[in-house]
Design a protein around this motif. Structure first.
Motif, mmCIF file in Angstrom:
data_model
loop_
_atom_site.group_PDB
_atom_site.id
_atom_site.type_symbol
_atom_site.label_atom_id
_atom_site.label_comp_id
_atom_site.label_asym_id
_atom_site.label_seq_id
_atom_site.Cartn_x
_atom_site.Cartn_y
_atom_site.Cartn_z
ATOM 1 N N VAL A 118 0.850 -1.188 0.000
ATOM 2 C CA VAL A 118 0.000 0.000 0.000
ATOM 3 C C VAL A 118 0.883 1.235 0.000
ATOM 4 O O VAL A 118 1.774 1.376 0.847
ATOM 5 C CB VAL A 118 -0.924 0.016 1.241
ATOM 6 C CG1 VAL A 118 -1.745 1.307 1.282
ATOM 7 C CG2 VAL A 118 -1.847 -1.201 1.229
ATOM 8 N N PHE A 119 0.650 2.135 -0.953
ATOM 9 C CA PHE A 119 1.296 3.433 -0.975
ATOM 10 C C PHE A 119 0.269 4.496 -0.615
ATOM 11 O O PHE A 119 -0.930 4.328 -0.852
ATOM 12 C CB PHE A 119 1.911 3.711 -2.354
ATOM 13 C CG PHE A 119 3.027 2.772 -2.709
ATOM 14 C CD1 PHE A 119 4.303 2.953 -2.191
ATOM 15 C CD2 PHE A 119 2.799 1.682 -3.535
ATOM 16 C CE1 PHE A 119 5.334 2.085 -2.496
ATOM 17 C CE2 PHE A 119 3.821 0.801 -3.850
ATOM 18 C CZ PHE A 119 5.098 1.005 -3.334
ATOM 19 N N SER A 135 0.287 -3.601 -6.051
ATOM 20 C CA SER A 135 0.385 -2.394 -5.239
ATOM 21 C C SER A 135 -0.884 -1.567 -5.375
ATOM 22 O O SER A 135 -1.599 -1.647 -6.387
ATOM 23 C CB SER A 135 1.606 -1.558 -5.636
ATOM 24 O OG SER A 135 1.545 -1.172 -6.998
ATOM 25 N N TYR A 136 -1.156 -0.775 -4.346
ATOM 26 C CA TYR A 136 -2.406 -0.032 -4.235
ATOM 27 C C TYR A 136 -2.094 1.367 -3.694
ATOM 28 O O TYR A 136 -1.085 1.579 -3.028
ATOM 29 C CB TYR A 136 -3.374 -0.735 -3.273
ATOM 30 C CG TYR A 136 -3.551 -2.209 -3.552
ATOM 31 C CD1 TYR A 136 -4.658 -2.679 -4.249
ATOM 32 C CD2 TYR A 136 -2.611 -3.151 -3.103
ATOM 33 C CE1 TYR A 136 -4.834 -4.039 -4.503
ATOM 34 C CE2 TYR A 136 -2.776 -4.509 -3.349
ATOM 35 C CZ TYR A 136 -3.883 -4.940 -4.050
ATOM 36 O OH TYR A 136 -4.053 -6.281 -4.291
ATOM 37 N N VAL A 137 -2.994 2.300 -3.970
ATOM 38 C CA VAL A 137 -2.895 3.635 -3.399
ATOM 39 C C VAL A 137 -4.095 3.862 -2.500
ATOM 40 O O VAL A 137 -5.232 3.961 -2.972
ATOM 41 C CB VAL A 137 -2.849 4.724 -4.494
ATOM 42 C CG1 VAL A 137 -2.832 6.116 -3.848
ATOM 43 C CG2 VAL A 137 -1.633 4.541 -5.387
ATOM 44 N N ILE A 138 -3.849 3.889 -1.204
ATOM 45 C CA ILE A 138 -4.896 4.173 -0.221
ATOM 46 C C ILE A 138 -4.321 5.173 0.773
ATOM 47 O O ILE A 138 -3.437 4.841 1.553
ATOM 48 C CB ILE A 138 -5.381 2.907 0.499
ATOM 49 C CG1 ILE A 138 -5.944 1.906 -0.521
ATOM 50 C CG2 ILE A 138 -6.431 3.264 1.552
ATOM 51 C CD1 ILE A 138 -6.474 0.632 0.087
ATOM 52 N N PHE A 150 -10.955 12.133 2.792
ATOM 53 C CA PHE A 150 -9.990 11.378 3.591
ATOM 54 C C PHE A 150 -10.610 10.793 4.859
ATOM 55 O O PHE A 150 -9.928 10.649 5.869
ATOM 56 C CB PHE A 150 -8.792 12.269 3.949
ATOM 57 C CG PHE A 150 -7.982 12.692 2.757
ATOM 58 C CD1 PHE A 150 -7.004 11.871 2.238
ATOM 59 C CD2 PHE A 150 -8.215 13.913 2.137
ATOM 60 C CE1 PHE A 150 -6.258 12.253 1.129
ATOM 61 C CE2 PHE A 150 -7.486 14.312 1.033
ATOM 62 C CZ PHE A 150 -6.504 13.471 0.519
ATOM 63 N N ASP A 151 -11.861 10.441 4.813
ATOM 64 C CA ASP A 151 -12.534 9.863 5.975
ATOM 65 C C ASP A 151 -11.906 8.515 6.330
ATOM 66 O O ASP A 151 -11.721 7.645 5.467
ATOM 67 C CB ASP A 151 -14.016 9.681 5.674
ATOM 68 C CG ASP A 151 -14.755 9.003 6.804
ATOM 69 O OD1 ASP A 151 -14.978 9.644 7.837
ATOM 70 O OD2 ASP A 151 -15.066 7.804 6.648
ATOM 71 N N SER A 152 -11.564 8.306 7.599
ATOM 72 C CA SER A 152 -10.832 7.105 8.010
ATOM 73 C C SER A 152 -11.651 5.832 7.803
ATOM 74 O O SER A 152 -11.094 4.789 7.433
ATOM 75 C CB SER A 152 -10.396 7.232 9.476
ATOM 76 O OG SER A 152 -11.501 7.470 10.315
ATOM 77 N N ALA A 212 -10.620 2.615 5.451
ATOM 78 C CA ALA A 212 -10.578 1.253 5.981
ATOM 79 C C ALA A 212 -11.420 0.310 5.124
ATOM 80 O O ALA A 212 -11.034 -0.846 4.885
ATOM 81 C CB ALA A 212 -11.071 1.241 7.426
ATOM 82 N N GLU A 213 -12.561 0.782 4.655
ATOM 83 C CA GLU A 213 -13.393 -0.044 3.765
ATOM 84 C C GLU A 213 -12.635 -0.392 2.491
ATOM 85 O O GLU A 213 -12.688 -1.541 2.015
ATOM 86 C CB GLU A 213 -14.677 0.711 3.423
ATOM 87 C CG GLU A 213 -15.637 0.835 4.587
ATOM 88 C CD GLU A 213 -16.813 1.755 4.270
ATOM 89 O OE1 GLU A 213 -17.823 1.688 4.991
ATOM 90 O OE2 GLU A 213 -16.714 2.550 3.303
#
Length: 357
Positions: A133-134, A154-157, A335-337, A341-342
């Protein structure tokens, strides 16, 4: 799903942005019904257990693992200091390994004596992880350019933050200009040291430089500035979460002059508190401080350019108020946490678990 998170730092009393981000991520995962266990190294205080929908937090010891690894679906590594444990869990128990790269060390530690060692550790983890995760598109692009094989796993979160308060306190009439973070070259402390004298020569205000844990050169710059302007420059050290939020809310502007920034948590936190932000146009900051946000970007390392941009904000009430008004709503929308997470569960955990099944 049961998730094991490995981190060297965790709130309360975090000494890095990683600890703050991990604590929020763990709480958000737990609120979604994910059984979340956080294993924390280097902690000398009592660890909180799960309360309500909160995560389970355990202190690591050399004697035994505080949880049974066979009961977990995924291991999520945040701190490279725990990379050997993460690799062992993956190998021995066939657990999918997810790694969040909070920075690319070959970019962050270019002048550090320990750069070679830690870069090698990170390269190893990037190679063996089932998912990486980046925190920004810029970081992922930089990583894939050096290791093309990362493109498929790889992912962008981004880091998430809780929703801003429904109402924010009114800003101080003459709030300070604030810098918060490590006193390090990568955080732009050299530019800060050149900027402050220029600003104080033209604006009768004050600065607060909150932070520490930097490199020798950066710490010396901050100490010299504080000694040169003792009545206009305060250095309170690291602040707890509540005090830092209050400082942001009272500030005239929050500065983020980083040379290298994988994400931009300070900018996000400041906008959440309603503070106008002036940030460097580098890396993840270009994605956090967007045109509709509560901040502006400076695409220059020239202190005079920064001085003019800063003075425009502090001397123009309409500009300051517009940035204050936009910031909290922008952060809530993007940018809600819980939303982050979802995405982590749906896009990363589920895919990695299925891939190792």
């Amino acid at each position: 799903m049961r998730v094991m998170i490995l981190t060297a730092d965790y709130a309360p009393g975090s000494w890095s942005g990683i600890g703050v981000a991990v604590e929020r991520q763990a709480r958000a995962l737990a609120s979604l019904g994910i059984e979340t266990h956080v294993l924390v190294a280097n902690r000398a205080i009592d660890m909180p257990g799960a309360s309500g929908t909160g995560p389970h937090v355990h202190q690591l010891s050399r004697q035994r693992c505080p949880v049974d690894p066979r009961q977990f679906d995924v291991v999520h590594l945040h701190s490279l200091a725990l990379s050997e444990l993460a690799e062992e869990l993956r190998r021995r128990f066939d657990l999918p390994l997810v790694y969040t790269a909070h920075s690319l060390l070959r970019l962050e530690l270019q002048e550090s004596a320990d750069a070679g060692l830690w870069c090698a550790v990170q390269e190893r983890i990037l190679t063996i992880s089932d998912g990486v995760v980046f925190l920004s598109r810029a970081e992922r692009l930089a990583a894939v350019a050096g290791a093309p094989e990362l493109a498929t796993r790889s992912y962008v979160i981004p880091n998430g933050v809780p929703a801003p308060p429904d109402s924010l306190p009114p800003p101080e009439e003459e709030g300070p200009i604030v810098f918060a973070g490590r006193f390090a070259r990568s955080k732009g402390v050299e530019l800060l040291g050149q900027l402050i004298p220029r600003v104080l020569a033209r604006w009768p205000g004050r600065f607060v430089l909150a932070g520490g844990h930097g490199d020798t050169a950066g710490t010396r710059i901050v100490q010299n500035i504080a000694a040169q302007f003792p009545g206009a420059c305060r250095v309170p050290g690291w602040l707890n979460r509540n005090d830092l939020d209050a400082l942001f809310a009272a500030s005239a502007v929050v500065l983020v002059p980083s040379r290298y920034e994988p994400f931009g948590l300070v900018a996000l936190e400041a906008m959440r508190a309603g503070a106008p932000v002036l940030a460097a146009g580098v890396g993840g900051l270009t994605e956090v401080v967007a045109p509709e946000s509560g901040g502006r970007l400076v695409y220059s390392r020239d202190p005079e350019v920064w001085c003019r941009a800063l003075l425009e904000i502090v001397s123009t009430p309409a500009v300051r108020e517009a940035l204050r008004r936009r910031g909290p709503q922008y952060v809530k929308a993007h940018f809600d946490s819980t939303r982050m997470a979802e995405r982590l569960v749906a896009e990363v955990y589920s895919a990695c678990a299925a891939g190792r099944a």
